[in-house]
Scaffold this motif. Sequence first.
Motif, PDB file in Angstrom:
ATOM      1  N   VAL A 210       0.821  -1.208   0.000  1.00 39.03           N
ATOM      2  CA  VAL A 210       0.000   0.000   0.000  1.00 39.03           C
ATOM      3  C   VAL A 210       0.858   1.262   0.000  1.00 39.03           C
ATOM      4  CG1 VAL A 210      -0.237   0.311   2.502  1.00 39.03           C
ATOM      5  CG2 VAL A 210      -2.130   0.934   1.002  1.00 39.03           C
ATOM      6  N   LEU A 211       2.132   1.124   0.368  1.00 34.98           N
ATOM      7  CA  LEU A 211       3.036   2.275   0.433  1.00 34.98           C
ATOM      8  C   LEU A 211       3.797   2.512  -0.868  1.00 34.98           C
ATOM      9  CD1 LEU A 211       4.593   1.665   3.977  1.00 34.98           C
ATOM     10  CD2 LEU A 211       2.664   3.154   3.380  1.00 34.98           C
ATOM     11  N   LEU A 212       3.678   1.602  -1.818  1.00 32.19           N
ATOM     12  CA  LEU A 212       4.440   1.753  -3.060  1.00 32.19           C
ATOM     13  C   LEU A 212       3.991   3.003  -3.815  1.00 32.19           C
ATOM     14  CD1 LEU A 212       4.502  -1.955  -4.298  1.00 32.19           C
ATOM     15  CD2 LEU A 212       6.409  -0.641  -3.343  1.00 32.19           C
ATOM     16  N   PRO A 213       4.937   3.783  -4.336  1.00 29.30           N
ATOM     17  CA  PRO A 213       4.585   5.023  -5.041  1.00 29.30           C
ATOM     18  C   PRO A 213       4.003   4.746  -6.424  1.00 29.30           C
ATOM     19  CG  PRO A 213       6.940   4.644  -5.153  1.00 29.30           C
ATOM     20  CD  PRO A 213       6.396   3.579  -4.246  1.00 29.30           C
ATOM     21  N   SER A 214       3.378   5.745  -6.992  1.00 27.61           N
ATOM     22  CA  SER A 214       2.710   5.579  -8.287  1.00 27.61           C
ATOM     23  C   SER A 214       3.691   5.317  -9.421  1.00 27.61           C
ATOM     24  CB  SER A 214       1.870   6.817  -8.606  1.00 27.61           C
ATOM     25  OG  SER A 214       2.696   7.971  -8.635  1.00 27.61           O
ATOM     26  N   TRP A 215       4.972   5.678  -9.229  1.00 20.87           N
ATOM     27  CA  TRP A 215       5.943   5.443 -10.303  1.00 20.87           C
ATOM     28  C   TRP A 215       6.546   4.035 -10.239  1.00 20.87           C
ATOM     29  CZ3 TRP A 215      10.309   4.180  -7.762  1.00 20.87           C
ATOM     30  CH2 TRP A 215      10.554   4.769  -6.522  1.00 20.87           C
ATOM     31  N   ALA A 216       6.198   3.272  -9.210  1.00 20.77           N
ATOM     32  CA  ALA A 216       6.735   1.912  -9.077  1.00 20.77           C
ATOM     33  C   ALA A 216       6.140   1.004 -10.159  1.00 20.77           C
ATOM     34  CB  ALA A 216       6.417   1.361  -7.694  1.00 20.77           C
ATOM     35  N   PRO A 217       6.877  -0.037 -10.564  1.00 24.41           N
ATOM     36  CA  PRO A 217       6.351  -0.970 -11.573  1.00 24.41           C
ATOM     37  C   PRO A 217       5.017  -1.585 -11.161  1.00 24.41           C
ATOM     38  CG  PRO A 217       8.686  -1.364 -11.187  1.00 24.41           C
ATOM     39  CD  PRO A 217       8.239  -0.384 -10.143  1.00 24.41           C
TER      40      PRO A 217
ATOM     41  N   SER B 211      -4.895  -8.025   2.834  1.00 24.17           N
ATOM     42  CA  SER B 211      -3.537  -7.842   3.360  1.00 24.17           C
ATOM     43  C   SER B 211      -3.564  -7.649   4.877  1.00 24.17           C
ATOM     44  CB  SER B 211      -2.848  -6.658   2.673  1.00 24.17           C
ATOM     45  OG  SER B 211      -3.426  -5.421   3.052  1.00 24.17           O
ATOM     46  N   ILE B 212      -4.604  -6.989   5.369  1.00 21.87           N
ATOM     47  CA  ILE B 212      -4.764  -6.833   6.825  1.00 21.87           C
ATOM     48  C   ILE B 212      -5.069  -8.188   7.458  1.00 21.87           C
ATOM     49  CG2 ILE B 212      -6.178  -5.773   8.631  1.00 21.87           C
ATOM     50  CD1 ILE B 212      -6.616  -3.396   6.710  1.00 21.87           C
ATOM     51  N   ILE B 213      -5.964  -8.933   6.825  1.00 21.73           N
ATOM     52  CA  ILE B 213      -6.306 -10.269   7.327  1.00 21.73           C
ATOM     53  C   ILE B 213      -5.074 -11.164   7.323  1.00 21.73           C
ATOM     54  CG2 ILE B 213      -7.675 -12.337   6.853  1.00 21.73           C
ATOM     55  CD1 ILE B 213      -9.797 -10.417   5.595  1.00 21.73           C
TER      56      ILE B 213
ATOM     57  N   LEU C  18      10.384 -13.209   4.666  1.00 22.11           N
ATOM     58  CA  LEU C  18      10.570 -11.876   5.241  1.00 22.11           C
ATOM     59  C   LEU C  18       9.467 -11.500   6.221  1.00 22.11           C
ATOM     60  CD1 LEU C  18      11.632  -9.926   2.014  1.00 22.11           C
ATOM     61  CD2 LEU C  18      13.127 -10.693   3.875  1.00 22.11           C
ATOM     62  N   GLN C  19       8.294 -12.118   6.072  1.00 13.66           N
ATOM     63  CA  GLN C  19       7.134 -11.700   6.861  1.00 13.66           C
ATOM     64  C   GLN C  19       7.364 -11.750   8.374  1.00 13.66           C
ATOM     65  OE1 GLN C  19       3.446 -13.795   5.976  1.00 13.66           O
ATOM     66  NE2 GLN C  19       2.337 -11.868   6.045  1.00 13.66           N
ATOM     67  N   PRO C  20       8.006 -12.790   8.911  1.00 16.10           N
ATOM     68  CA  PRO C  20       8.206 -12.811  10.374  1.00 16.10           C
ATOM     69  C   PRO C  20       9.067 -11.659  10.882  1.00 16.10           C
ATOM     70  CG  PRO C  20       8.545 -14.992   9.429  1.00 16.10           C
ATOM     71  CD  PRO C  20       8.467 -14.035   8.288  1.00 16.10           C
ATOM     72  N   LEU C  21       9.894 -11.080   9.989  1.00 19.35           N
ATOM     73  CA  LEU C  21      10.762  -9.987  10.425  1.00 19.35           C
ATOM     74  C   LEU C  21       9.945  -8.765  10.825  1.00 19.35           C
ATOM     75  CD1 LEU C  21      13.571 -10.270   7.716  1.00 19.35           C
ATOM     76  CD2 LEU C  21      13.502 -11.302   9.997  1.00 19.35           C
ATOM     77  N   ARG C  22       8.860  -8.532  10.071  1.00 17.99           N
ATOM     78  CA  ARG C  22       7.938  -7.433  10.391  1.00 17.99           C
ATOM     79  C   ARG C  22       8.691  -6.164  10.784  1.00 17.99           C
ATOM     80  NH1 ARG C  22       2.686 -10.133  13.446  1.00 17.99           N
ATOM     81  NH2 ARG C  22       2.207 -11.603  11.792  1.00 17.99           N
ATOM     82  N   ILE C  23       9.367  -5.613   9.837  1.00 19.96           N
ATOM     83  CA  ILE C  23      10.166  -4.410  10.076  1.00 19.96           C
ATOM     84  C   ILE C  23       9.262  -3.352  10.699  1.00 19.96           C
ATOM     85  CG2 ILE C  23      11.647  -2.695   8.994  1.00 19.96           C
ATOM     86  CD1 ILE C  23      12.073  -4.815   6.739  1.00 19.96           C
TER      87      ILE C  23
ATOM     88  N   ARG D 135       6.102  -1.650   8.808  1.00 25.57           N
ATOM     89  CA  ARG D 135       4.870  -2.432   8.919  1.00 25.57           C
ATOM     90  C   ARG D 135       3.761  -1.620   9.586  1.00 25.57           C
ATOM     91  NH1 ARG D 135       3.457  -7.863   8.640  1.00 25.57           N
ATOM     92  NH2 ARG D 135       4.937  -7.757   6.921  1.00 25.57           N
ATOM     93  N   GLN D 136       4.106  -0.881  10.617  1.00 24.32           N
ATOM     94  CA  GLN D 136       3.108  -0.072  11.307  1.00 24.32           C
ATOM     95  C   GLN D 136       2.559   1.020  10.400  1.00 24.32           C
ATOM     96  OE1 GLN D 136       1.740  -0.651  14.210  1.00 24.32           O
ATOM     97  NE2 GLN D 136       0.406   1.146  14.009  1.00 24.32           N
ATOM     98  N   ARG D 137       3.453   1.644   9.651  1.00 26.64           N
ATOM     99  CA  ARG D 137       3.014   2.695   8.730  1.00 26.64           C
ATOM    100  C   ARG D 137       2.103   2.117   7.650  1.00 26.64           C
ATOM    101  NH1 ARG D 137       6.893   5.669   4.451  1.00 26.64           N
ATOM    102  NH2 ARG D 137       5.343   7.022   3.482  1.00 26.64           N
ATOM    103  N   ALA D 138       2.457   0.940   7.144  1.00 24.33           N
ATOM    104  CA  ALA D 138       1.639   0.297   6.116  1.00 24.33           C
ATOM    105  C   ALA D 138       0.275  -0.098   6.675  1.00 24.33           C
ATOM    106  CB  ALA D 138       2.366  -0.927   5.570  1.00 24.33           C
ATOM    107  N   MET D 139       0.261  -0.597   7.901  1.00 27.86           N
ATOM    108  CA  MET D 139      -0.998  -0.990   8.528  1.00 27.86           C
ATOM    109  C   MET D 139      -1.924   0.212   8.684  1.00 27.86           C
ATOM    110  SD  MET D 139      -2.697  -3.545   9.759  1.00 27.86           S
ATOM    111  CE  MET D 139      -1.390  -4.761   9.970  1.00 27.86           C
ATOM    112  N   GLU D 140      -1.369   1.317   9.131  1.00 29.96           N
ATOM    113  CA  GLU D 140      -2.172   2.529   9.303  1.00 29.96           C
ATOM    114  C   GLU D 140      -2.693   3.038   7.963  1.00 29.96           C
ATOM    115  OE1 GLU D 140       0.495   5.114  11.303  1.00 29.96           O
ATOM    116  OE2 GLU D 140       0.294   4.111  13.263  1.00 29.96           O
ATOM    117  N   ALA D 141      -1.849   2.969   6.932  1.00 36.78           N
ATOM    118  CA  ALA D 141      -2.261   3.435   5.606  1.00 36.78           C
ATOM    119  C   ALA D 141      -3.372   2.551   5.038  1.00 36.78           C
ATOM    120  CB  ALA D 141      -1.059   3.453   4.662  1.00 36.78           C
TER     121      ALA D 141
END
Length: 342
Positions: A168-175, A193-195, A248-253, A257-263
């Motif tokens: 959800v955080l990827l910019p509009s110019w991303a592939p 993605s939240i689920i 990578l998911q268990p790493l939960r940077i 991750r928090q910013r993405a969840m809020e977005a």
Amino acid sequence: MPSNHLIVLPSSPAASESYSAADEEIGQGISLAQENLLRQQKPDGHWCGELLVDSTLCSDYVVFMHWCGEVDAHLQRRCVRHILKRQLPDGGWNIYHGGPSEINASVKAYFALKLAGCSVDAPFMQEARATIMRLGGIPQMNTFSKLYLALVGVFPWKYLPAIPIEMVLLPSWAPFHIYKMSSWSRAMLIPLSIINHFKPTRILAGEKQLHELYPLGTEQADLRLPRSEKFWTWRNFFLRLDDTFKFLQPLRIGLLRQRAMEAAEQWMLERIREGSDGLAAVYPAMLNSMIALRALGYSKTNPVYAKAENDFAGLFVDDPEDFRIQPCLSPVWDTAITIIAL
């Protein structure tokens, strides 16, 4: 040259067909159709007909009620009648009128009936089970259907594709970014993605499990999506990408991750609140949004959740003889098509 009493239909050069009809009959038919359409016009001028689909919507809703732990017994009985009414002679359920038994619809129907208290020894359940096993059982279901099973502990989450919420955080110019998807897909994926992050699971009692629908059992079976035999295929590429996401998911940077969840939460809330008839106004996105809201901690009495639930109930067709759930409402399509026809 065709006579005045023939309607010539468009045809291929190889074949030409025409149907005879008297002018008076045609005129009567048109008048009756016009009158019928005008009777169905809403007070504010629009049209909106019912969108008929298969039994899976009622089946999914029964599972959802059990996942919530908030079963409306009356609604459940109506859903059961709806499902049983659509069972095919071979014991399964289809996904379009006149179609053959289909694995996803059949497993969902069987599961909903079992959750609702139908005995697995009842003849109609035995017939359903035989057809499901003939079609390959739960392993042959699509991943979207398996996710609903995972919510109630009937399918392992580890075999479902990862849905990284950070997208959800990827910019509009991303592939790739969410606005390169269709509106319908986007509205499906963000709640998912939240689920996928929370994996909110309600473990059912043993007698409600579906061990009997796994041909090789749930312990021995390899339930991963199979790879292609060739090393380089798009299928294998995405499966390896999924393996990477899961690693990578268990790493939960933390901060990311928090910013993405809020977005993701904010994106969803903006499209559920007043002025909306529900997230994308389509059944899967609306149901997923209610699951996601619960996973985020929204209670049943929270105004946002209450509105989402009320919007979802707007899809119900309250027919006393045959309760149904529509996948969406279509006032724009129906009004435009009707105006053209009139």
